[in-house]
Design a protein around this motif. Structure first.
Motif, short mmCIF file in Angstrom:
data_model
loop_
_atom_site.label_atom_id
_atom_site.label_comp_id
_atom_site.label_asym_id
_atom_site.label_seq_id
_atom_site.Cartn_x
_atom_site.Cartn_y
_atom_site.Cartn_z
N VAL A 132 0.86 -1.19 0.00
CA VAL A 132 0.00 0.00 0.00
C VAL A 132 0.89 1.23 0.00
CG1 VAL A 132 -1.80 1.27 1.22
CG2 VAL A 132 -1.79 -1.24 1.25
N ILE A 133 0.70 2.05 -1.02
CA ILE A 133 1.56 3.22 -1.19
C ILE A 133 0.75 4.48 -0.91
CG2 ILE A 133 3.02 4.51 -2.79
CD1 ILE A 133 4.04 1.62 -2.11
N GLY A 134 1.16 5.21 0.09
CA GLY A 134 0.51 6.49 0.38
C GLY A 134 1.07 7.56 -0.55
N ILE A 135 0.17 8.36 -1.09
CA ILE A 135 0.63 9.53 -1.86
C ILE A 135 0.30 10.74 -1.01
CG2 ILE A 135 0.43 10.82 -4.02
CD1 ILE A 135 -0.51 8.14 -5.29
N CYS A 136 1.33 11.25 -0.38
CA CYS A 136 1.20 12.32 0.61
C CYS A 136 1.14 13.64 -0.16
CB CYS A 136 2.40 12.24 1.54
SG CYS A 136 2.43 13.51 2.79
N ASN A 137 -0.06 14.16 -0.30
CA ASN A 137 -0.26 15.26 -1.25
C ASN A 137 -0.37 16.61 -0.55
OD1 ASN A 137 -0.75 16.76 -3.49
ND2 ASN A 137 -2.29 15.36 -4.34
N THR A 138 0.55 17.51 -0.90
CA THR A 138 0.53 18.86 -0.35
C THR A 138 -0.25 19.80 -1.28
OG1 THR A 138 2.66 19.34 -1.38
CG2 THR A 138 2.70 18.56 0.89
N TRP A 139 -1.16 19.21 -2.06
CA TRP A 139 -2.03 20.02 -2.93
C TRP A 139 -2.86 20.98 -2.09
CZ3 TRP A 139 -7.30 20.46 -2.46
CH2 TRP A 139 -7.94 21.23 -3.45
N SER A 140 -3.00 22.17 -2.57
CA SER A 140 -3.93 23.12 -1.99
C SER A 140 -4.05 24.30 -2.94
CB SER A 140 -3.42 23.62 -0.62
OG SER A 140 -4.17 24.75 -0.22
N GLU A 141 -5.27 24.81 -3.08
CA GLU A 141 -5.42 26.03 -3.89
C GLU A 141 -4.86 27.24 -3.16
OE1 GLU A 141 -9.56 25.86 -4.88
OE2 GLU A 141 -9.17 24.71 -6.70
N LEU A 142 -4.57 27.05 -1.87
CA LEU A 142 -3.91 28.12 -1.12
C LEU A 142 -2.39 27.97 -1.17
CD1 LEU A 142 -6.34 28.37 1.91
CD2 LEU A 142 -5.86 30.17 0.24
N THR A 143 -1.93 26.93 -1.84
CA THR A 143 -0.50 26.79 -2.12
C THR A 143 -0.38 26.77 -3.64
OG1 THR A 143 -0.28 25.45 -0.12
CG2 THR A 143 1.56 25.36 -1.64
N PRO A 144 -0.43 27.93 -4.27
CA PRO A 144 -0.55 27.97 -5.73
C PRO A 144 0.55 27.17 -6.44
CG PRO A 144 -0.71 30.18 -4.80
CD PRO A 144 -0.36 29.27 -3.67
N CYS A 145 1.73 27.12 -5.85
CA CYS A 145 2.83 26.39 -6.49
C CYS A 145 2.54 24.89 -6.55
CB CYS A 145 4.13 26.63 -5.71
SG CYS A 145 4.52 28.37 -5.49
N ASN A 146 1.63 24.41 -5.72
CA ASN A 146 1.30 22.98 -5.66
C ASN A 146 -0.11 22.69 -6.18
OD1 ASN A 146 3.61 23.32 -4.17
ND2 ASN A 146 3.03 21.98 -2.49
N ALA A 147 -0.72 23.66 -6.84
CA ALA A 147 -2.13 23.53 -7.22
C ALA A 147 -2.36 22.48 -8.31
CB ALA A 147 -2.69 24.88 -7.65
N HIS A 148 -1.29 22.03 -8.97
CA HIS A 148 -1.46 21.01 -10.03
C HIS A 148 -1.21 19.59 -9.51
CE1 HIS A 148 2.77 22.00 -9.71
NE2 HIS A 148 3.12 21.00 -10.47
N PHE A 149 -1.13 19.43 -8.20
CA PHE A 149 -0.68 18.15 -7.64
C PHE A 149 -1.71 17.02 -7.70
CE2 PHE A 149 3.13 19.32 -4.72
CZ PHE A 149 3.75 19.92 -5.80
N ARG A 150 -2.99 17.36 -7.90
CA ARG A 150 -3.95 16.25 -7.98
C ARG A 150 -3.70 15.50 -9.29
NH1 ARG A 150 -9.35 19.35 -6.39
NH2 ARG A 150 -10.27 17.54 -5.42
N VAL A 173 5.74 5.48 0.85
CA VAL A 173 5.07 6.76 0.66
C VAL A 173 5.77 7.57 -0.43
CG1 VAL A 173 6.34 7.95 2.53
CG2 VAL A 173 4.08 8.76 1.89
N VAL A 174 4.94 8.23 -1.24
CA VAL A 174 5.45 9.19 -2.23
C VAL A 174 5.07 10.57 -1.74
CG1 VAL A 174 5.35 9.95 -4.64
CG2 VAL A 174 5.14 7.52 -4.09
N LEU A 175 6.07 11.42 -1.58
CA LEU A 175 5.83 12.78 -1.09
C LEU A 175 5.71 13.71 -2.29
CD1 LEU A 175 8.68 12.84 1.63
CD2 LEU A 175 6.26 12.26 2.00
N LEU A 176 4.57 14.34 -2.47
CA LEU A 176 4.43 15.33 -3.54
C LEU A 176 4.73 16.70 -2.93
CD1 LEU A 176 1.27 14.22 -5.55
CD2 LEU A 176 3.68 13.64 -5.89
#
Ligand code: FES
Length: 568
Positions: free
Chosen positions: A38-56, A113-116
């Motif tokens: 089981v691989i967790g994809i630890c996603n720091t996506w947030s629209e309040l983190t514009p630099c990470n907004a494409h992470f989904r 785990v994969v850290l985005l």
């Protein structure tokens, strides 16, 4: 091997029923739960983190890779920090974010785990948290933005500082300044220069925590998705090989990262974050290690803010592997990275395709790069300066201090035409350290007085216990430790005091007699910040000084991945 996740999904009876049944409401077939990593994809996506907004979207690529290798991917959110948005400073919450990553990984049925990661703090916080659990981990950065284009020229984040000074001096009108916003941020991704986010991308790559080329592929380039998919494939194999961060993050790996950071002209924030990560894996990395290992390394990357080009150019010119190949004589070559290969193997086929951007070791852009660590009565535990971003003529200087007790006082006075200042003065800013602000904001590259800007002055010596944006430049002494808020000597500097800076001899000296300094100390009272509850109180009580990496004292080390008690 027994999978960690089998303690959840492999159970019989009521517990196994509960662990699996609620997951199945997402439409997951039963065979996904049978002996698959089981691989967790630890996603720091947030629209309040514009630099990470494409992470989904990026997470979908990782999932494809995990499935292709026979794993079972599960994406989860953690706290995310948007550098440009979060007040009072994202750094106040790096350690809190690392706790959300650490506890989310440990508490859940994850084998790897994969850290985005992307925007500045999201990388060190994620890595710190994952290291404190120590299950197989691979990082995937979101990648830099495409180079900005404005009025016929290239631009990126470092131009903010230039344009801001030009608008303060009246050279640039407000409308043009505003129109530059969208031109600079014209694609997904993080800052497009060798600022802190790109530095962090290079840091995880040079530490061996990513696949090669991770740092520089632009976010909008389809090869970024390919790297994410390949990382998804690889993490499943890492679980099978039981290849954990503690085996990758050796002292030699940290030393390689310090050397690589010097060669790329990386951000000063690198020191704080790398020391904090080292603290999580039990390696005592000190300020002196950075100076000893990095300061004699030549500058091989011609990237803003130290140089001319942008991250997109860096990728096309060969990216970090091309720099690492040049650096091989200085590196620990046999350190292993997440793909199971050594540093040397990973960069053996790399080459520089443009020596204007990535130089040969014998023809560098600058002889000695890296971060210089200075000491003296003004910074008994050290302060730092990035020589590649400073003015050569100010590296040895004696001048009188203009002192600002707080950043608010600085904002009030700096634009005052009556402010008595010339280019020989030294701007001193207090109470912007880890505890004093709190959170040590990036205000160390204080803007210059407009009346000097109008005279054409481009740089002055600046000293503070704060940090500086990785995209900024100037002769700025940063991270003064101990900070003023806890009674470091910086607290006792007064207007008109003489200060001597001498980078070559690593000296930062307040020319005030010891008995006078003692007298000032006796009369000094710390400022009351008024924080008496919540996370910020906890942060102030436990944060370490900048020379130690600013982690919370009780977060150092690892608690491992074991969870001794069940939920039902
Ligand atoms: Fe996110 Fe610069 S603001 S990387």
């Amino acid at each position: 091997m027994k999978l960690r996740s089998s303690d959840w999904f492999g159970r019989e009876g009521k517990d196994g029923f509960i662990y699996r049944a609620w997951m199945k409401n997402q439409g997951i077939p039963d065979d996904e739960f049978r002996d698959k990593p089981v691989i967790g994809i630890c996603n720091t996506w947030s629209e309040l983190t514009p630099c990470n907004a494409h992470f989904r979207e990026l997470a979908e690529s990782v999932k494809k890779g995990v499935w292709e290798s026979g794993g079972f991917p599960l994406e989860f959110p953690v706290m995310s920090l948007g550098e440009t948005i979060v007040k009072p400073t994202a750094m106040l919450f790096r350690n809190l974010m690392s706790m959300t990553v650490e506890e989310s990984i440990r508490a859940n049925p994850l084998d790897g785990v994969v850290l985005l990661v992307g925007c500045d703090k999201t990388t060190p916080a994620s890595v710190m948290g994952a290291c404190s659990v120590d299950i197989p981990t691979i990082a995937v950065s979101g990648g830099p933005m495409l180079t900005g284009k404005f009025k016929g020229r290239d631009m990126a984040t470092s131009d903010i500082w230039r344009m801001s000074e030009a608008s303060r001096s009246g050279e640039l009108d407000q409308e043009t300044f505003r129109n530059a916003e969208a031109a600079m941020c014209r694609s997904q991704g993080h800052c497009a220069v060798m600022g802190t986010a790109s530095t962090m991308g290079c840091m995880v790559e040079s530490l061996g925590l990513t696949l090669p080329e991770n740092a520089a592929i632009p976010a909008a380039d389809s090869r970024r998705k390919v790297l994410a998919q390949l990382s998804g494939r690889r993490i499943v194999d890492m679980v099978k090989e039981d290849l954990k961060p503690s085996e990758i993050l050796t002292r030699e790996a940290f030393e390689n990262a310090v050397i690589a950071n010097a060669a790329i002209g990386g951000s000063t924030n690198f020191l704080i974050h790398l020391m904090a990560i080292a603290g999580r894996v039990g390696i005592n990395l000190t300020l002196d290690d950075f100076d000893r290992l990095g300061s004699k390394i030549p500058l091989l990357a011609n990237l803003q803010p130290s140089g001319k080009y942008f991250m997109e150019d860096f990728y096309y010119a060969g990216g970090l592997p091309a720099v690492m190949k040049e650096l091989l004589p200085h590196l620990h070559k046999s350190v292993v990275s997440v793909n199971g290969k050594t540093v040397e193997e990973n960069c053996s086929s790399a080459e520089s395709f443009d020596e204007e951007i990535i130089a040969k070791l014998d023809k560098p852009f600058q002889e000695n790069s890296g971060i210089a660590v200075v000491y003296g009565n003004l910074c008994e535990n050290g302060a730092i300066i990035k020589p590649s971003a400073a003015s050569e003529e100010l590296m040895k200087h004696r001048g009188q201090a203009i002192v600002f007790e707080t950043i608010e006082e600085f904002h009030e006075r700096i634009n005052d035409p009556e402010l008595e200042a010339d280019e020989t003065n030294i701007l001193v800013l207090k109470n912007v350290g880890p505890k004093g602000y709190p959170g040590m904001p990036e205000v160390g590259n204080m803007g210059l007085p407009p009346k000097l800007l109008k005279k054409g002055v481009k740089d002055m010596v600046r000293i503070s216990d704060g940090r500086m944006s990785g995209t900024a430049f100037g002769t700025t002494f940063l991270h003064v430790s101990p900070e003023s808020a806890i009674g470091g000597n910086l607290a006792f500097v007064q207007d008109g005091d003489w200060i001597e800076v001498d980078v070559e001899n690593r000296r930062l000296h307040l020319d005030v007699p010891p008995d006078e300094l003692e007298k000032r100390k006796r009369n000094w009272k710390p400022i009351d910040l008024g924080y008496d509850r919540g996370y910020v109180k906890m942060f102030i009580d436990h944060v370490e000084q900048a020379d130690k990496g600013m982690d919370l004292d009780y977060l150092k080390g690892s608690s491992g991945s074991e969870v001794s008690r069940d939920s039902h």
